[in-house]
Design a protein around this motif. Structure first.
Motif, PDB file in Angstrom:
ATOM      1  N   GLY A   8       6.862  -0.424  14.557  1.00  0.00           N
ATOM      2  CA  GLY A   8       7.092  -1.869  15.298  1.00  0.00           C
ATOM      3  C   GLY A   8       5.891  -2.218  16.214  1.00  0.00           C
ATOM      4  N   PRO A   9       5.848  -1.567  17.256  1.00  0.00           N
ATOM      5  CA  PRO A   9       4.823  -1.700  18.102  1.00  0.00           C
ATOM      6  C   PRO A   9       3.161  -1.687  17.818  1.00  0.00           C
ATOM      7  CG  PRO A   9       6.250  -0.101  19.093  1.00  0.00           C
ATOM      8  CD  PRO A   9       6.661  -0.288  17.748  1.00  0.00           C
ATOM      9  N   THR A  10       3.018  -0.915  16.699  1.00  0.00           N
ATOM     10  CA  THR A  10       1.511  -0.804  16.193  1.00  0.00           C
ATOM     11  C   THR A  10       1.402  -2.008  15.391  1.00  0.00           C
ATOM     12  OG1 THR A  10       2.129   1.666  15.792  1.00  0.00           O
ATOM     13  CG2 THR A  10       0.067   0.380  14.892  1.00  0.00           C
ATOM     14  N   ARG A  11       2.488  -2.582  14.609  1.00  0.00           N
ATOM     15  CA  ARG A  11       2.328  -3.616  13.831  1.00  0.00           C
ATOM     16  C   ARG A  11       2.090  -4.996  15.024  1.00  0.00           C
ATOM     17  NH1 ARG A  11       5.544  -7.566  12.632  1.00  0.00           N
ATOM     18  NH2 ARG A  11       7.333  -6.257  13.310  1.00  0.00           N
ATOM     19  N   VAL A  12       2.967  -4.908  16.038  1.00  0.00           N
ATOM     20  CA  VAL A  12       2.523  -6.165  16.892  1.00  0.00           C
ATOM     21  C   VAL A  12       1.185  -6.317  17.389  1.00  0.00           C
ATOM     22  CG1 VAL A  12       3.188  -6.637  19.320  1.00  0.00           C
ATOM     23  CG2 VAL A  12       4.861  -6.153  17.613  1.00  0.00           C
ATOM     24  N   GLN A  63       0.991  -1.456   0.115  1.00  0.00           N
ATOM     25  CA  GLN A  63       0.164  -0.183   0.124  1.00  0.00           C
ATOM     26  C   GLN A  63       0.918   1.300   0.079  1.00  0.00           C
ATOM     27  OE1 GLN A  63      -3.317  -0.657  -0.541  1.00  0.00           O
ATOM     28  NE2 GLN A  63      -2.399  -2.826  -0.303  1.00  0.00           N
ATOM     29  N   PRO A  64       0.362   2.407  -0.538  1.00  0.00           N
ATOM     30  CA  PRO A  64       1.175   3.674  -0.567  1.00  0.00           C
ATOM     31  C   PRO A  64       1.302   4.177   0.825  1.00  0.00           C
ATOM     32  CG  PRO A  64      -1.026   4.044  -1.726  1.00  0.00           C
ATOM     33  CD  PRO A  64      -0.811   2.313  -1.447  1.00  0.00           C
ATOM     34  N   VAL A  65       0.467   4.185   1.630  1.00  0.00           N
ATOM     35  CA  VAL A  65       0.430   4.682   2.953  1.00  0.00           C
ATOM     36  C   VAL A  65       0.269   3.436   3.838  1.00  0.00           C
ATOM     37  CG1 VAL A  65      -0.584   6.156   4.609  1.00  0.00           C
ATOM     38  CG2 VAL A  65      -0.477   6.614   2.086  1.00  0.00           C
ATOM     39  N   GLY A  66       1.182   3.327   5.100  1.00  0.00           N
ATOM     40  CA  GLY A  66       1.114   2.232   5.937  1.00  0.00           C
ATOM     41  C   GLY A  66       0.578   2.694   7.152  1.00  0.00           C
ATOM     42  N   PHE A  67       0.956   2.296   8.351  1.00  0.00           N
ATOM     43  CA  PHE A  67       0.421   2.788   9.664  1.00  0.00           C
ATOM     44  C   PHE A  67       0.314   4.094   9.845  1.00  0.00           C
ATOM     45  CE2 PHE A  67       1.285  -1.672  10.878  1.00  0.00           C
ATOM     46  CZ  PHE A  67       0.051  -2.089  11.206  1.00  0.00           C
ATOM     47  N   TYR A  68       1.688   4.894   9.369  1.00  0.00           N
ATOM     48  CA  TYR A  68       1.719   6.263   9.910  1.00  0.00           C
ATOM     49  C   TYR A  68       2.097   7.078   8.409  1.00  0.00           C
ATOM     50  CZ  TYR A  68       1.859   4.731  14.571  1.00  0.00           C
ATOM     51  OH  TYR A  68       1.531   4.409  15.669  1.00  0.00           O
ATOM     52  N   ASN A  69       1.623   8.438   8.391  1.00  0.00           N
ATOM     53  CA  ASN A  69       2.067   9.093   7.345  1.00  0.00           C
ATOM     54  C   ASN A  69       3.566   9.889   7.630  1.00  0.00           C
ATOM     55  OD1 ASN A  69       1.251  11.438   8.857  1.00  0.00           O
ATOM     56  ND2 ASN A  69      -0.567  11.796   7.737  1.00  0.00           N
ATOM     57  N   ASP A  70       3.940  10.663   6.802  1.00  0.00           N
ATOM     58  CA  ASP A  70       5.182  11.241   7.075  1.00  0.00           C
ATOM     59  C   ASP A  70       4.895  12.323   8.122  1.00  0.00           C
ATOM     60  OD1 ASP A  70       3.860  13.118   5.566  1.00  0.00           O
ATOM     61  OD2 ASP A  70       5.543  12.790   3.883  1.00  0.00           O
ATOM     62  N   GLN A  71       3.868  12.882   8.544  1.00  0.00           N
ATOM     63  CA  GLN A  71       3.804  13.593   9.637  1.00  0.00           C
ATOM     64  C   GLN A  71       3.284  13.026  11.050  1.00  0.00           C
ATOM     65  OE1 GLN A  71       1.145  15.728   7.054  1.00  0.00           O
ATOM     66  NE2 GLN A  71       3.291  15.922   6.284  1.00  0.00           N
ATOM     67  N   GLU A  72       3.698  11.535  10.957  1.00  0.00           N
ATOM     68  CA  GLU A  72       3.454  10.492  12.094  1.00  0.00           C
ATOM     69  C   GLU A  72       2.091  10.582  12.562  1.00  0.00           C
ATOM     70  OE1 GLU A  72       5.700   8.639  13.467  1.00  0.00           O
ATOM     71  OE2 GLU A  72       7.457   9.025  12.409  1.00  0.00           O
ATOM     72  N   GLN A  73       1.123  10.746  11.697  1.00  0.00           N
ATOM     73  CA  GLN A  73      -0.393  10.539  12.049  1.00  0.00           C
ATOM     74  C   GLN A  73      -0.844   9.107  11.810  1.00  0.00           C
ATOM     75  OE1 GLN A  73      -1.251  13.868   9.778  1.00  0.00           O
ATOM     76  NE2 GLN A  73      -1.848  15.256  11.494  1.00  0.00           N
ATOM     77  N   LEU A  74      -1.304   8.553  12.667  1.00  0.00           N
ATOM     78  CA  LEU A  74      -1.794   7.185  12.369  1.00  0.00           C
ATOM     79  C   LEU A  74      -2.909   7.428  11.325  1.00  0.00           C
ATOM     80  CD1 LEU A  74      -1.822   4.390  13.739  1.00  0.00           C
ATOM     81  CD2 LEU A  74      -3.539   5.023  15.088  1.00  0.00           C
ATOM     82  N   ALA A 102      -6.531  -0.683  19.510  1.00  0.00           N
ATOM     83  CA  ALA A 102      -5.078  -0.999  19.891  1.00  0.00           C
ATOM     84  C   ALA A 102      -4.020  -0.190  19.475  1.00  0.00           C
ATOM     85  CB  ALA A 102      -4.974  -2.463  19.504  1.00  0.00           C
ATOM     86  N   ALA A 103      -4.337   0.123  17.817  1.00  0.00           N
ATOM     87  CA  ALA A 103      -3.214   1.078  17.442  1.00  0.00           C
ATOM     88  C   ALA A 103      -3.214   2.282  17.873  1.00  0.00           C
ATOM     89  CB  ALA A 103      -3.622   1.278  15.981  1.00  0.00           C
ATOM     90  N   GLU A 104      -4.377   2.855  18.352  1.00  0.00           N
ATOM     91  CA  GLU A 104      -4.468   4.250  19.115  1.00  0.00           C
ATOM     92  C   GLU A 104      -3.914   4.182  20.345  1.00  0.00           C
ATOM     93  OE1 GLU A 104      -8.590   5.262  18.610  1.00  0.00           O
ATOM     94  OE2 GLU A 104      -8.052   6.044  16.553  1.00  0.00           O
ATOM     95  N   LYS A 105      -3.983   3.167  20.967  1.00  0.00           N
ATOM     96  CA  LYS A 105      -3.349   3.067  22.328  1.00  0.00           C
ATOM     97  C   LYS A 105      -1.706   2.936  22.212  1.00  0.00           C
ATOM     98  CE  LYS A 105      -3.982   2.009  26.074  1.00  0.00           C
ATOM     99  NZ  LYS A 105      -3.571   1.286  27.553  1.00  0.00           N
ATOM    100  N   VAL A 106      -1.346   2.313  21.082  1.00  0.00           N
ATOM    101  CA  VAL A 106       0.115   2.663  20.847  1.00  0.00           C
ATOM    102  C   VAL A 106       0.615   3.871  20.607  1.00  0.00           C
ATOM    103  CG1 VAL A 106       1.982   1.732  19.480  1.00  0.00           C
ATOM    104  CG2 VAL A 106       0.291   0.218  19.852  1.00  0.00           C
TER     105      VAL A 106
END
Lengths: 428, 338
Positions: free
Chosen positions: A391-395, A217-228, A421-425
């Motif tokens: 890493g932690p988000t993926r886990v 995918q073009p965008v993974g867990f975070y964008n380049d502004q570190e937003q989920l 769960a991802a938002e908790k990370v």
């Protein structure tokens, strides 16, 4: 007279023990100081895991550079990264050259001040030689510090069991199999056919679908502004994964565990996502299945899983010599040598046209032209920004998938759980 | 020459007359010896005991204090730009962290499932070993074998033992009509089963050790007490609870406190029980993540050392409190002489 001597000796002994214990704690007080003497022998330590194919290269380099001694220190994958992290915090004791896997790269890239900036050493010339996403992976967030040069990339393809495919009435020839699943939707359909026919599981694990799909995918867990960005790439990958798990395609195994290894021989699954370095693992764990495997393209285009970098921690005493060795190791001849030895695919595209790689066929996998398949996959990849907490988000998200697999979580409730769960990370 | 330390007569004093006509150098030497001797008597004991305190200061006290400092800091390895001091932010965060409370709950659950049966069984094993048995030494060494087995090795074996598909635990339970091959117990899918599995590992390892401690204490109980009790009609069970336990009370207190500390710091077993051990989450839904595991995860996986340090301090305080309660309760239960 004699007696008081023994007492005195005892006192001395006790004192010495105490003092030497304290001295032992204060560590390498007397070491060092040999950094300036250019003529003296220099020992360079390289920390890595598994087999990087360096044994012969060490001998060669030492023969060419009589004042350099190389110490190869292979350890366990996770332990090496954790050890490096601890040494970086301690400010002392790291290897002169430390290998870092892409899975840990984000973590160390965030501490780029603890590594030698290779751009200062003239590594900028290398940018054009590397796969763009590989170069970017070890670059600090502001783009000003390059902490490592890439060694290998995984690429990504699908390894499948021809005998099991045949039994299920599916085609076995690799081009036909690739044509079966241009997309992940089609892949799941094929899986449903397979399980309906054989009553067996199709893929090894849900998480091993999730990660390759997410990587495409073009965008993974975070964008380049570190937003989920859960609604972007993660949603796509998660939906396919849960769909496949819900359809009963997954054997629910955990990678690199005993049951998973057993599955290669027992036929617990017929297909798995397969980077270049996985070929060696299959060959080692299931030597009896020689000729039963083949390699097809991965649905949805390119992909990558794994691959490493060589870095130079700043605390080292022989930074210049280490850089010299590092550039020698990533030079084309050595990279091709490593590919021949252990199969690690170089991350410099110019090498893919080299006959040593382009014409290589793997006999264990039905003579699949791996030197063609993997480079194509590695080149087809769009670079994806990996956030600091990738890493932690993926886990956490993988854990939600595992809960769907072990049926403690309903598929329709899973996505909400994953987002939570991802938002908790993010807040941890 | 006197050899007992209780008589600190300086040797120089006594031997001086024999050295009539000795030179000034001799005098000085004797004075020197005299001082040495006094030094020996007065300061040597402290010097001898000093290594322990030095080691404790370096490896115990210093980390404890340093940890306290770190817990008041923003110490994120992946984000060095944060302000240096965090005040009590790490501690206040702790109260709202559901993962922390979950880990606390798990830790206590596993602790209860392990410590209580462990000490009771150890007591029973010890009283069995305290009888006249054939091959007595063999039995006694035998119960200690789990204790000397490396913890990682035994946990790996147990991990296979409790596996869902081919695990021996499920096979045995299947023979008893529980679970069975059609509906095997997934030991890693919920809290209760995973706790039982982990508590079993802990119990297996520590029963023998505690039993030997109890046995050593039991052997100092005079036989005639039991004989008198037997004549008065007390059975073995009553003897165990009314005579043995009160008489070995200090050792019981010791083992209770030790197993409290060990139980609340449980790390290796839950860590390696997970198939994805490196995640350190203790199961996909944190079913069996203990506090020690959570501290490790927060510190070295999430790279938040400040927060991990705060958790360590919280764990330290919790252990102090629980050990205190246990000390008091055990004293009460077994006679309460202190």
């Amino acid at each position: 007279m004699k007696r008081s001597w023994t007492r005195w000796a005892r006192a001395l002994a006790a004192g010495t023990v105490g003092l030497s214990l304290i001295a032992a704690c204060s560590g390498q007080g007397t070491k060092g100081g040999d950094s300036d003497s250019a003529s003296g022998p220099v020992t360079l330590k390289i920390n890595f895991w598994g087999d990087f194919g360096l044994t012969d290269l060490k001998t060669k380099y030492e023969a060419e550079h009589p004042n350099v001694k190389i110490q190869l220190n292979s350890g366990e994958y996770n332990a090496q990264h954790e050890d490096l992290q601890k040494k970086l915090v301690a400010g002392n004791g790291a290897a002169d050259i430390a290998a870092i896997d892409e899975g840990f790269m984000v973590q160390f890239r965030g501490q780029s001040d603890k590594f030698v900036n290779l751009l200062d050493k003239g590594a900028a010339d290398y940018e054009s030689k590397y796969l763009p996403w590989k170069w970017k992976q070890s670059l600090s967030a502001d783009g000003k510090t390059q902490i490592g040069l890439g060694t290998d990339v995984g690429g990504l393809a699908m390894c499948y069991r021809t005998d099991l495919f045949k039994a299920a009435g599916l085609p076995t020839e690799r081009d036909q199999v690739s044509a079966l699943w241009p997309t992940w939707d089609k892949f799941i359909e094929v899986g449903q056919q397979y399980t309906a026919k054989t009553k067996k599981k199709f893929v090894d694990a849900g998480t091993n679908l999730f990660n390759p799909i997410l990587g495409q995918q073009p965008v993974g867990f975070y964008n380049d502004q570190e937003q989920l960005q859960m609604e972007q790439g993660p949603k796509v990958a998660f939906d396919y994964t849960v769909k496949a798990v819900d359809a009963g395609l997954s054997a629910n195994l955990v990678s690199f565990q005993a049951d998973w290894d057993k599955g290669f021989t027992s036929g617990a699954f017929a297909v798995l996502a397969c980077p270049a370095w996985m070929l060696g693992h299959i060959k080692d764990t299931a030597p009896g299945t020689q000729g039963k495997w083949d390699i097809a393209a991965v649905p949805g285009g390119g992909g990558n899983w794994g691959g490493s970098f060589l870095t130079i921690p700043k605390q080292g005493k022989h930074v210049d010599e280490a850089y010299k060795l590092l550039t020698w190791l990533v030079a084309p001849e050595q990279q091709i040598e490593i590919f021949k030895k252990v199969g690690n695919l170089p991350s410099q595209p110019a090498l893919y046209s080299d006959p040593a790689i382009a014409d290589f066929k793997n006999p264990f996998f039905n003579n699949a032209p791996v030197g063609q398949i993997f480079p194509k996959m590695a080149q087809g990849l769009t670079p994806q920004y990996l956030g600091k907490k990738n890493g932690p988000t993926r886990v956490e998200v993988e854990n939600v998938i595992r809960r769907v697999e072990n049926k403690t979580l309903k598929p329709d409730a899973a996505w909400a759980e994953a987002v939570k769960a991802a938002e908790k990370v993010k807040s941890s | 020459m006197s050899t007992t330390r209780a008589a600190p007569t300086p040797p120089a004093h006594r031997s001086a007359p024999r050295r009539a006509g000795g030179s000034g150098a001799d005098e000085r030497r004797l004075n020197w010896r005299n001082r040495l001797y006094r030094f020996d008597m007065r300061y040597m004991p402290y010097l001898m005991i000093a290594p322990f305190f030095l080691l404790f200061a370096v490896f115990g006290l210093f980390p404890l204090l340093f940890n306290a400092v770190v817990s008041l800091r923003n110490y994120r390895l992946d984000d060095p730009t944060l302000p240096y001091w965090a005040g009590f932010a790490n501690f206040t965060k702790l109260f709202g962290d559901e993962y922390f409370w979950n880990a606390l709950y798990n830790t206590f659950g596993i602790f209860l499932l392990s410590s209580v049966p462990q000490l009771l069984l150890a007591l029973v094993v010890a009283s069995l070993l305290n009888r006249k048995l054939r091959a007595q030494t063999w039995w006694r060494v035998g119960v200690l074998l789990p204790y000397i087995t490396p913890i990682v090795a035994s946990t790996m074996v147990f991990s296979v033992f409790f596996s869902r598909e081919f695990g021996m635990a499920n096979w045995v339970l299947g023979l008893l009509g529980i679970g069975g091959p059609d509906d095997p117990i997934d030991w890693r899918a919920d809290k209760l089963h995973s706790w039982i599995a982990i508590a079993t590992m802990v119990n297996w390892k520590w029963i023998g050790y505690n039993a030997l401690l109890y046995l050593a204490a039991m052997q100092s109980i005079p036989r005639d007490v039991y004989e008198a009790a037997a004549i008065d009609g007390a059975g073995p069970w009553k003897q165990l609870w009314r005579i043995t336990v009160p008489m070995i009370q200090p050792v019981v207190v010791f083992t209770v406190i030790l197993s409290t500390i060990g139980g609340l710091q449980l790390f290796t077993e839950p860590m390696l029980f997970d198939q994805n051990a490196q995640n350190a989450t203790g199961g996909p839904n944190r079913e069996w993540q203990t506090i020690a595991q959570l501290i490790y995860k927060v510190g070295w996986k999430d790279l938040n050392l400040g927060y991990a340090a705060a958790m360590s301090w919280a764990l330290f305080l919790i252990i102090l409190i629980v050990a205190g309660i246990n000390f008091w309760a055990t004293n009460r239960l077994s006679g309460g002489r202190r």
